[in-house]
Motif scaffolding. Sequence first.
Motif, short mmCIF file in Angstrom:
data_model
loop_
_atom_site.label_atom_id
_atom_site.label_comp_id
_atom_site.label_asym_id
_atom_site.label_seq_id
_atom_site.Cartn_x
_atom_site.Cartn_y
_atom_site.Cartn_z
N LYS A 42 0.85 -1.20 0.00
CA LYS A 42 0.00 0.00 0.00
C LYS A 42 0.89 1.25 0.00
O LYS A 42 1.08 1.92 1.02
N ASN A 43 1.41 1.56 -1.19
CA ASN A 43 2.39 2.64 -1.31
C ASN A 43 1.82 4.02 -1.00
O ASN A 43 2.55 4.96 -0.67
N LYS A 44 0.49 4.18 -1.14
CA LYS A 44 -0.12 5.48 -0.88
C LYS A 44 0.03 5.92 0.57
O LYS A 44 -0.15 7.10 0.89
#
Length: 489
Positions: free
Chosen positions: A455-457
């Motif tokens: 979940k790079n966000k």
Amino acid sequence: MAEANWEAVIGLETHVQLATASKIFTGASTAFGDEPNTHIDPVVCGLPGTLPVLNQKVLEYAVKAALALNLNIAAHSKFDRKQYFYPDLPKNYQISQFDQPIAEDGWIEVEVAEKGKETYLKRIGIERLHMEEDAGKLVHAGSDRLAGSTHSLVDYNRAGVALAEIVSKPDLRTGREAAEYASEIRRIMRYLGVSDGNMQEGSLRCDVNISVRRGPDAPFGTKVEIKNMNSFSAIQKAIDFEIQRQIKAYESGERVVQETRLWDESKQHTKSMRSKEGAADYRYFPEPDLGPIEVSDTQRNAWLAELPELPAAKRHRYADQFGLSIYDARVLTDERQMAEYFEATVAAGADAKAVSNWITGDIAAHVNANRLSYVDLPLKPEQLAELVGLIEAAEISGKIAKEILPQLLAEGGSAKAIVAAKGLGMISDPAAITAIVDQLLADHPAEVEAFRGGKNKLQGFFVGLLMKQTGGRADPNLANQILLTKLKG
């Protein structure tokens, strides 16, 4: 309606009130808003035995306006009497210029910008500029116009005020082009300082002449005049309505008559006012009380040398010299004071694009909301340049700059001094930022695990926390670099 087969032919007559302290032929004041009939004298009223004398400042302003519009200045011109009878004309004639105006055959370039359409440049021809005196003002009681009023009052304060009438060639084709043309005329007059261009006070008014024809090679149709337009939006809307009205009339077999119409803002349509007079109706003849006007080459060249750089030239230069977009250049050059403020800030060493963003955004909003002039703004160009320089040197963030801007706009002063006094400088110490990042990651283990799970966000989540904790003072590039390294483990 086969509108695509029709073409509109439009010309504008623009009446520009010249910013002289006294009237065109007398020393009576031109001050606006005073008690009615307090700025009149025997010359204004045309009493027996009075003689008009041309205000030399009127001639200077008219010639400068004409030069800025690329018109040819006549070495010899004259005044004429234009006869008509109306209560707001105390002499029953107007002193104007008919067959020998002060200037002829010019042009201006306009940028036609419309939402959803490509911006384009267009050269609009100008047939002539002539000097004349204004009429008075009728005030209709019980109604905003003659129809429906119980009685009318007349105020002669405006009678005899100096006007330059600028007549375009029939080169305009749309309401938008006409509005842009009128806007550019106003902009040029304000740059020159020959008129304040205040349309609410009647300092600039336009009459629109419009006809339609079946394609660009067809002969002109019957011309209709729309009188006394005093806003650019009204010019555009009135023309757009009148184009449709005339096309509809022709296609239904009706006759379009030559007449003068008025724009009804409340009902958004034009309506008939009177049949249109021609030149013969005015019975022009040379004004016997005024001699010929002569402008020597020496005088013409002296006034030409006094002209400032004009808006169109500035727009082109800003795009070429500073790499600004058409939009930014257009906004910055709309008012001469704004353009000069921009140029002074750039001359103080600031980046042109950054300065453009600040001036057209927060600073313009402040100036407009508080009805200020850029000359009187407490934040001086060199102080704005210092603020922009602090951001470029990464000594403060854009967020901090916005926080201290209200104080600078209100009081002026040194941005660097304010930053130092309030401890708002950028945190650029890697060790200090690392310590804060370590603590944030320790406080949010679930989010760290989720980031590492794809979940790079969530990087944005941590950046937000970091900026909140540091009051927006953390160096964003350094903070993102350290944060990303730590998140990846």
